[in-house]
Enzyme design. Structure first.
Site, PDB file in Angstrom:
ATOM      1  N   GLU A 123       0.834  -1.198   0.000  1.00 38.74           N
ATOM      2  CA  GLU A 123       0.000   0.000   0.000  1.00 38.74           C
ATOM      3  C   GLU A 123       0.873   1.254   0.000  1.00 38.74           C
ATOM      4  O   GLU A 123       1.929   1.284   0.618  1.00 38.74           O
ATOM      5  CB  GLU A 123      -0.906  -0.009   1.238  1.00 38.74           C
ATOM      6  CG  GLU A 123      -1.961  -1.090   1.133  1.00 38.74           C
ATOM      7  CD  GLU A 123      -2.897  -1.142   2.330  1.00 38.74           C
ATOM      8  OE1 GLU A 123      -4.091  -1.368   2.118  1.00 38.74           O
ATOM      9  OE2 GLU A 123      -2.443  -0.958   3.468  1.00 38.74           O
ATOM     10  N   CYS A 136       3.407   8.566   1.036  1.00 37.07           N
ATOM     11  CA  CYS A 136       4.046   7.621   1.959  1.00 37.07           C
ATOM     12  C   CYS A 136       4.268   6.317   1.205  1.00 37.07           C
ATOM     13  O   CYS A 136       3.334   5.693   0.713  1.00 37.07           O
ATOM     14  CB  CYS A 136       3.129   7.430   3.161  1.00 37.07           C
ATOM     15  SG  CYS A 136       3.755   6.249   4.344  1.00 37.07           S
ATOM     16  N   CYS A 143       7.782  -7.015   7.341  1.00 38.66           N
ATOM     17  CA  CYS A 143       8.992  -6.452   7.966  1.00 38.66           C
ATOM     18  C   CYS A 143       9.622  -7.543   8.808  1.00 38.66           C
ATOM     19  O   CYS A 143       8.913  -8.331   9.432  1.00 38.66           O
ATOM     20  CB  CYS A 143       8.597  -5.254   8.844  1.00 38.66           C
ATOM     21  SG  CYS A 143      10.015  -4.341   9.489  1.00 38.66           S
ATOM     22  N   CYS A 147       8.444  -4.607  15.990  1.00 37.92           N
ATOM     23  CA  CYS A 147       8.053  -3.571  16.943  1.00 37.92           C
ATOM     24  C   CYS A 147       6.651  -3.929  17.445  1.00 37.92           C
ATOM     25  O   CYS A 147       5.755  -4.203  16.641  1.00 37.92           O
ATOM     26  CB  CYS A 147       8.081  -2.195  16.289  1.00 37.92           C
ATOM     27  SG  CYS A 147       9.709  -1.844  15.595  1.00 37.92           S
ATOM     28  N   CYS A 150       3.292  -2.202  16.190  1.00 36.58           N
ATOM     29  CA  CYS A 150       3.147  -1.947  14.749  1.00 36.58           C
ATOM     30  C   CYS A 150       2.494  -3.139  14.063  1.00 36.58           C
ATOM     31  O   CYS A 150       2.932  -4.275  14.240  1.00 36.58           O
ATOM     32  CB  CYS A 150       4.529  -1.678  14.149  1.00 36.58           C
ATOM     33  SG  CYS A 150       4.507  -1.561  12.348  1.00 36.58           S
ATOM     34  N   CYS A 381      -0.547   5.625  10.065  1.00 29.48           N
ATOM     35  CA  CYS A 381       0.718   4.961  10.387  1.00 29.48           C
ATOM     36  C   CYS A 381       0.468   3.634  11.063  1.00 29.48           C
ATOM     37  O   CYS A 381      -0.316   3.531  11.993  1.00 29.48           O
ATOM     38  CB  CYS A 381       1.516   5.774  11.403  1.00 29.48           C
ATOM     39  SG  CYS A 381       2.065   7.317  10.826  1.00 29.48           S
TER      40      CYS A 381
HETATM   41  N1  SAH Z   1      10.145   0.825   9.476  1.00 30.33           N
HETATM   42  C1  SAH Z   1      10.310   2.212   9.493  1.00 30.33           C
HETATM   43  C2  SAH Z   1       9.305   2.974   8.664  1.00 30.33           C
HETATM   44  C3  SAH Z   1       7.867   2.523   8.680  1.00 30.33           C
HETATM   45  S1  SAH Z   1       6.876   2.817  10.086  1.00 30.33           S
HETATM   46  C4  SAH Z   1      10.298   2.720  10.910  1.00 30.33           C
HETATM   47  O1  SAH Z   1       9.967   1.968  11.809  1.00 30.33           O
HETATM   48  O2  SAH Z   1      10.649   3.880  11.098  1.00 30.33           O
HETATM   49  C5  SAH Z   1       6.458   4.559  10.065  1.00 30.33           C
HETATM   50  C6  SAH Z   1       6.178   5.113  11.479  1.00 30.33           C
HETATM   51  O3  SAH Z   1       4.903   4.672  11.972  1.00 30.33           O
HETATM   52  C7  SAH Z   1       7.215   4.642  12.476  1.00 30.33           C
HETATM   53  O4  SAH Z   1       7.613   5.699  13.317  1.00 30.33           O
HETATM   54  C8  SAH Z   1       6.455   3.614  13.253  1.00 30.33           C
HETATM   55  O5  SAH Z   1       7.035   3.400  14.488  1.00 30.33           O
HETATM   56  C9  SAH Z   1       5.083   4.233  13.314  1.00 30.33           C
HETATM   57  N2  SAH Z   1       4.018   3.290  13.677  1.00 30.33           N
HETATM   58  C10 SAH Z   1       4.008   1.959  13.482  1.00 30.33           C
HETATM   59  N3  SAH Z   1       2.853   1.448  13.955  1.00 30.33           N
HETATM   60  C11 SAH Z   1       2.125   2.461  14.444  1.00 30.33           C
HETATM   61  C12 SAH Z   1       0.826   2.559  15.032  1.00 30.33           C
HETATM   62  N4  SAH Z   1       0.071   1.501  15.187  1.00 30.33           N
HETATM   63  N5  SAH Z   1       0.379   3.783  15.390  1.00 30.33           N
HETATM   64  C13 SAH Z   1       1.142   4.876  15.183  1.00 30.33           C
HETATM   65  N6  SAH Z   1       2.370   4.847  14.628  1.00 30.33           N
HETATM   66  C14 SAH Z   1       2.862   3.653  14.261  1.00 30.33           C
HETATM   67 FE1  SF4 Z   2       9.039  -2.689  10.895  1.00 34.87          FE
HETATM   68 FE2  SF4 Z   2       6.857  -1.561  11.946  1.00 34.87          FE
HETATM   69 FE3  SF4 Z   2       9.109  -1.652  13.370  1.00 34.87          FE
HETATM   70 FE4  SF4 Z   2       8.944   0.011  11.252  1.00 34.87          FE
HETATM   71  S1  SF4 Z   2       7.732   0.143  13.141  1.00 34.87           S
HETATM   72  S2  SF4 Z   2      10.644  -1.378  11.784  1.00 34.87           S
HETATM   73  S3  SF4 Z   2       7.644  -1.247   9.892  1.00 34.87           S
HETATM   74  S4  SF4 Z   2       7.899  -3.425  12.687  1.00 34.87           S
END
Ligand code: SAH
Ligand code: SF4
Length: 412
Positions: A123, A136, A143, A147, A150, A381
């Site tokens: 997406e 974006c 991934c 995290c 996420c 996000c």
């Molecule tokens: N992998 C990279 C880029 C993708 S995530 C990274 O982690 O930076 C883009 C942003 O969205 C990151 O800061 C991530 O931590 C945040 N994010 C992920 N899941 C989220 C959620 N459920 N609510 C708000 N932000 C989130």
């Molecule tokens: Fe991967 Fe989500 Fe962590 Fe970004 S925030 S590194 S997309 S698991």
């Protein structure tokens, strides 16, 4: 090949969908000039023509945004036939296009299999704002990092995207937004970039861009090439969870703006939220940020901080944040947590987020709360996902009802 575009009731399309095809042949998209020259040389284009042909094709692909060799008006018919026989410049297939009631657009795109693999879906999201528009982009399908807050982190890595696929997300969005010049405009006409819809790119979609460094680098160098798509490096931001060695390489070899998914200011907590912290703890991460080339007050690193209720949202955390970032030209972006089905986290209360933000403002950091966009189409996000994880309509409706109950329909 026909394209099916599923448009849910509340969505609408801006323009007819152009036919697209799976890339059965090698694509010319995503190649740097040298590789493009090599591809032409391999098909018998005379050496003395290579430089000129590369410049012509580059212009058609990245200034004019064409996706059909027949539109290359100043390229001879024979040459166009040769290109058509051996290569493609087709866009990916659009599986679904949704438009949020706040104007955010989300595309679900399908890319062909690579090697023995299956087709994959990713997406991309376009967020229009006053005076700018941000796209974006995703860098991986799934991934490898996990995290805990996420949604993408719950999905296995399916594969890295190629430079072509990363760049195609930008080309396709520009097609769909009418952001390439009209084909009727004569060759050689200078196009003003001032009224472009996509002014900024963020590598904040699915995946960890620095675990796919080479392809991301190639795609971003093409996106910022002054004789092509011409995005300013200051308007391209790469977000990473903190892959320290590649942060140094990003500064040296790509030179775009950096965002760090910080989310915690103590190693113990960050180890849980962003597990790559166990490999590259805060001290090393901040050191890499401090050394990022070209930083100044006008060119700062963005630190993303997701607000998780009773986890990382106390005033102690806010104080720790200011201390940690001392001496680093920094912007702080507080992200209200966007829930997804199955998560145990909750978003901090609005009052708590405001208190946290006030504290940070008083320490001299401006406008830190990121407004969630496109929540009604799950484009915010951490809500992006791949086909295997896509919710069925009934699940989605139930989830949307839960979101509205939790947040109120117009809370943004
Ligand atoms: N992998 C990279 C880029 C993708 S995530 C990274 O982690 O930076 C883009 C942003 O969205 C990151 O800061 C991530 O931590 C945040 N994010 C992920 N899941 C989220 C959620 N459920 N609510 C708000 N932000 C989130
Ligand atoms: Fe991967 Fe989500 Fe962590 Fe970004 S925030 S590194 S997309 S698991």
């Amino acid at each position: 090949m026909t394209v099916s575009v599923t448009l849910p009731e509340r969505s609408q399309t801006a323009a007819p969908v152009r036919p697209t095809a799976f890339a059965e042949k090698p694509s010319l998209l995503g190649l740097d000039r040298e590789e493009l020259g090599e591809a032409l040389r391999g098909k018998g284009v005379p050496e003395k023509q290579i430089k000129m042909r590369v410049a012509q094709i580059w212009n058609w692909l990245y200034v004019r945004g064409i996706s059909d060799f027949d539109h290359m008006a100043n390229v001879s018919k024979d040459m166009r036939e040769m290109l058509k026989t051996h290569f493609t410049i087709a866009r990916p297939e659009i599986v679904e296009e949704q438009v949020s009631n706040d104007g955010t657009r989300k595309w679900l795109l399908r890319f062909p299999p690579r090697g023995a693999g299956r087709p994959v879906e990713v997406e991309s999201v376009y967020i229009p704002e006053e005076g700018r528009g941000t796209l974006c982009i995703s860098s991986q399908v799934g991934c490898t990092l996990t995290c805990s807050f996420c949604h993408t982190g719950t999905q296995k890595l399916v594969r890295n995207l190629t430079a072509e696929e990363i760049l195609s997300q930008l080309l396709l969005a520009r097609d769909r937004l009418g952001d390439f010049p009209d084909r009727e405009i004569p060759v050689g006409t200078m196009m003003p970039s001032s009224d472009r819809k996509i002014t900024n790119i963020v590598m904040m979609g699915m995946g960890e861009p620095l675990y796919n460094f080479e392809e991301v680098k190639k795609a971003l160098l093409i996106a910022t090439d002054g004789d092509g798509l011409s995005l300013s490096k200051r308007r391209v931001t790469l977000s990473t969870s903190g892959v320290v060695p590649e942060i140094y390489r990003t500064g040296d070899e790509i030179g775009v703006m950096l965002a760090i998914s910080l989310h915690a200011v103590r190693d113990e907590l960050r180890d849980m939220l962003v597990p790559i912290n166990k490999k590259y703890p805060l001290k090393e991460l901040i050191e890499a940020c401090r050394n990022y080339p070209g930083l100044s007050n006008a060119r700062r690193i963005t630190f993303e901080y997701v607000m998780l209720k009773d986890v990382n949202d106390s005033l102690e955390d806010a104080k720790g944040l200011i201390q940690l970032l001392k001496g680093v030209p920094a912007k702080i972006n507080l992200i209200p947590f966007n829930p997804w089905p199955g998560t145990n986290y909750q978003c901090s209360d609005w009052a708590t987020i405001e208190k946290f933000a006030d504290f940070i403002n008083q320490a001299g950091y401006a406008s830190p709360i990121r407004t969630p966009r496109g929540r009604d189409i799950l484009a915010a996000c951490g809500q992006l996902k791949s086909e295997s994880e896509r919710m069925r309509k009934t699940e989605r409706l139930a989830f949307e009802a839960m979101m509205i109950a939790n947040h109120g329909e117009d809370d943004d």
